[in-house]
Design a protein around this motif. Structure first.
Motif, PDB file in Angstrom:
ATOM      1  N   ASP A   1       0.845  -1.191   0.000  1.00  0.00           N
ATOM      2  CA  ASP A   1       0.000   0.000   0.000  1.00  0.00           C
ATOM      3  C   ASP A   1       0.875   1.233   0.000  1.00  0.00           C
ATOM      4  N   SER A   2       0.431   2.246  -0.749  1.00  0.00           N
ATOM      5  CA  SER A   2       1.198   3.492  -0.742  1.00  0.00           C
ATOM      6  C   SER A   2       0.622   4.427   0.312  1.00  0.00           C
ATOM      7  N   GLN A   3       1.478   5.239   0.867  1.00  0.00           N
ATOM      8  CA  GLN A   3       1.106   6.204   1.898  1.00  0.00           C
ATOM      9  C   GLN A   3       0.485   7.426   1.226  1.00  0.00           C
ATOM     10  N   VAL A   4      -0.741   7.759   1.597  1.00  0.00           N
ATOM     11  CA  VAL A   4      -1.360   8.980   1.108  1.00  0.00           C
ATOM     12  C   VAL A   4      -0.645  10.145   1.779  1.00  0.00           C
ATOM     13  N   PRO A   5      -0.159  11.124   1.012  1.00  0.00           N
ATOM     14  CA  PRO A   5       0.547  12.250   1.622  1.00  0.00           C
ATOM     15  C   PRO A   5      -0.354  13.005   2.604  1.00  0.00           C
ATOM     16  N   THR A   6       0.152  13.249   3.798  1.00  0.00           N
ATOM     17  CA  THR A   6      -0.605  13.962   4.820  1.00  0.00           C
ATOM     18  C   THR A   6       0.270  15.004   5.510  1.00  0.00           C
ATOM     19  N   ILE A   7      -0.410  16.001   6.094  1.00  0.00           N
ATOM     20  CA  ILE A   7       0.252  17.055   6.862  1.00  0.00           C
ATOM     21  C   ILE A   7      -0.385  17.050   8.251  1.00  0.00           C
ATOM     22  N   GLN A   8       0.448  16.996   9.295  1.00  0.00           N
ATOM     23  CA  GLN A   8      -0.062  16.923  10.657  1.00  0.00           C
ATOM     24  C   GLN A   8       0.692  17.870  11.577  1.00  0.00           C
ATOM     25  N   PHE A   9      -0.061  18.640  12.363  1.00  0.00           N
ATOM     26  CA  PHE A   9       0.516  19.378  13.482  1.00  0.00           C
ATOM     27  C   PHE A   9       0.488  18.485  14.718  1.00  0.00           C
ATOM     28  N   TYR A  10      -0.574  17.693  14.838  1.00  0.00           N
ATOM     29  CA  TYR A  10      -0.765  16.788  15.959  1.00  0.00           C
ATOM     30  C   TYR A  10      -0.838  15.370  15.420  1.00  0.00           C
TER      31      TYR A  10
ATOM     32  N   LYS B   1      -8.354  21.098  11.758  1.00  0.00           N
ATOM     33  CA  LYS B   1      -9.183  20.109  12.439  1.00  0.00           C
ATOM     34  C   LYS B   1      -8.794  19.985  13.903  1.00  0.00           C
ATOM     35  N   SER B   2      -7.501  20.061  14.185  1.00  0.00           N
ATOM     36  CA  SER B   2      -7.034  19.882  15.556  1.00  0.00           C
ATOM     37  C   SER B   2      -7.563  20.967  16.475  1.00  0.00           C
ATOM     38  N   ILE B   3      -7.781  22.160  15.957  1.00  0.00           N
ATOM     39  CA  ILE B   3      -8.319  23.247  16.783  1.00  0.00           C
ATOM     40  C   ILE B   3      -9.840  23.160  16.849  1.00  0.00           C
ATOM     41  N   GLU B   4     -10.476  22.965  15.688  1.00  0.00           N
ATOM     42  CA  GLU B   4     -11.934  22.948  15.641  1.00  0.00           C
ATOM     43  C   GLU B   4     -12.535  21.845  16.500  1.00  0.00           C
ATOM     44  N   GLN B   5     -11.877  20.716  16.556  1.00  0.00           N
ATOM     45  CA  GLN B   5     -12.405  19.589  17.324  1.00  0.00           C
ATOM     46  C   GLN B   5     -11.755  19.464  18.696  1.00  0.00           C
ATOM     47  N   PHE B   6     -10.980  20.464  19.074  1.00  0.00           N
ATOM     48  CA  PHE B   6     -10.256  20.464  20.345  1.00  0.00           C
ATOM     49  C   PHE B   6      -9.384  19.230  20.512  1.00  0.00           C
ATOM     50  N   ASN B   7      -9.001  18.643  19.387  1.00  0.00           N
ATOM     51  CA  ASN B   7      -8.112  17.482  19.441  1.00  0.00           C
ATOM     52  C   ASN B   7      -6.740  17.850  19.969  1.00  0.00           C
ATOM     53  N   SER B   8      -6.387  19.102  19.838  1.00  0.00           N
ATOM     54  CA  SER B   8      -5.061  19.511  20.300  1.00  0.00           C
ATOM     55  C   SER B   8      -4.913  19.318  21.804  1.00  0.00           C
TER      56      SER B   8
ATOM     57  N   GLY C   1      -1.680  11.947  14.231  1.00  0.00           N
ATOM     58  CA  GLY C   1      -2.929  11.284  13.895  1.00  0.00           C
ATOM     59  C   GLY C   1      -4.030  12.190  13.374  1.00  0.00           C
ATOM     60  N   ILE C   2      -3.805  13.502  13.315  1.00  0.00           N
ATOM     61  CA  ILE C   2      -4.831  14.430  12.826  1.00  0.00           C
ATOM     62  C   ILE C   2      -4.308  15.078  11.542  1.00  0.00           C
ATOM     63  N   SER C   3      -4.833  14.620  10.411  1.00  0.00           N
ATOM     64  CA  SER C   3      -4.394  15.151   9.123  1.00  0.00           C
ATOM     65  C   SER C   3      -5.122  16.447   8.822  1.00  0.00           C
ATOM     66  N   GLU C   4      -4.360  17.460   8.424  1.00  0.00           N
ATOM     67  CA  GLU C   4      -4.910  18.768   8.089  1.00  0.00           C
ATOM     68  C   GLU C   4      -5.011  18.911   6.573  1.00  0.00           C
ATOM     69  N   GLN C   5      -5.937  19.744   6.108  1.00  0.00           N
ATOM     70  CA  GLN C   5      -6.144  19.987   4.688  1.00  0.00           C
ATOM     71  C   GLN C   5      -5.501  21.312   4.300  1.00  0.00           C
ATOM     72  N   LEU C   6      -4.476  21.253   3.477  1.00  0.00           N
ATOM     73  CA  LEU C   6      -3.771  22.432   2.994  1.00  0.00           C
ATOM     74  C   LEU C   6      -4.640  23.152   1.965  1.00  0.00           C
ATOM     75  N   SER C   7      -4.741  24.488   2.075  1.00  0.00           N
ATOM     76  CA  SER C   7      -5.541  25.279   1.146  1.00  0.00           C
ATOM     77  C   SER C   7      -4.708  25.882   0.025  1.00  0.00           C
ATOM     78  N   ASN C   8      -3.478  26.282   0.353  1.00  0.00           N
ATOM     79  CA  ASN C   8      -2.632  26.941  -0.622  1.00  0.00           C
ATOM     80  C   ASN C   8      -1.194  26.901  -0.130  1.00  0.00           C
ATOM     81  N   VAL C   9      -0.266  27.152  -1.051  1.00  0.00           N
ATOM     82  CA  VAL C   9       1.159  27.190  -0.736  1.00  0.00           C
ATOM     83  C   VAL C   9       1.775  28.346  -1.492  1.00  0.00           C
ATOM     84  N   SER C  10       2.666  29.062  -0.842  1.00  0.00           N
ATOM     85  CA  SER C  10       3.410  30.133  -1.487  1.00  0.00           C
ATOM     86  C   SER C  10       4.888  29.832  -1.304  1.00  0.00           C
ATOM     87  N   LEU C  11       5.628  29.770  -2.418  1.00  0.00           N
ATOM     88  CA  LEU C  11       7.062  29.494  -2.373  1.00  0.00           C
ATOM     89  C   LEU C  11       7.802  30.797  -2.634  1.00  0.00           C
ATOM     90  N   ARG C  12       8.766  31.104  -1.768  1.00  0.00           N
ATOM     91  CA  ARG C  12       9.500  32.369  -1.850  1.00  0.00           C
ATOM     92  C   ARG C  12      10.963  32.161  -1.503  1.00  0.00           C
TER      93      ARG C  12
END
Length: 127
Positions: free
Chosen positions: A2-11, A42-49, A13-24
């Protein structure tokens, strides 16, 4: 395999949805900067943090493994009629090594492909 679906996490087990990226590039230091923009966390909205452990760094996870990077800054932007609605979160990553930047870009391409995002040059302001 199985391949790993790319994810971004601050916490963990809680995957966040990236809206945009700016490279500078920082004009003073020459370091490459990536500003990751999230319209919600998600981590803030659901108090998962409060229930999950903050890793101290942003975790970017894909088939190659995990990139752990401590943000150079995190900015919370509020708006709305009362000024208390979270509009977005901007997470700035400073990457000063070319090999780290290349690995980050491979992750971003995988993340973009998996989430229907596309690369586009920013048009100059006023156009």
């Amino acid at each position: 395999m199985d391949s790993q679906v790319p994810t971004i996490q601050f916490y963990e087990g809680i995957s966040e949805q990236l809206s945009n990226v700016s490279l500078r590039r920082d004009r003073a230091t020459g370091a490459k900067l990536a500003i990751l923009i999230f319209e919600q966390l998600k981590s803030i909205e659901q108090f998962n943090s409060f229930r999950n452990r903050f890793s101290g760094s942003l975790q970017l996870i894909d088939d190659e493994g995990t990139i752990s990077i401590e943000p150079a800054g995190v900015k919370f932007i509020f708006g709305g009629p009362e000024g208390d609605d979270l509009e977005r979160v901007e997470c700035t990553l400073e990457i000063d090594r070319d090999d780290y930047w290349e690995r980050f870009m491979r992750f971003m391409h995988r993340y973009a492909d998996a989430n229907g995002m596309a690369y586009g040059d920013a048009s100059p302001r006023g156009e």
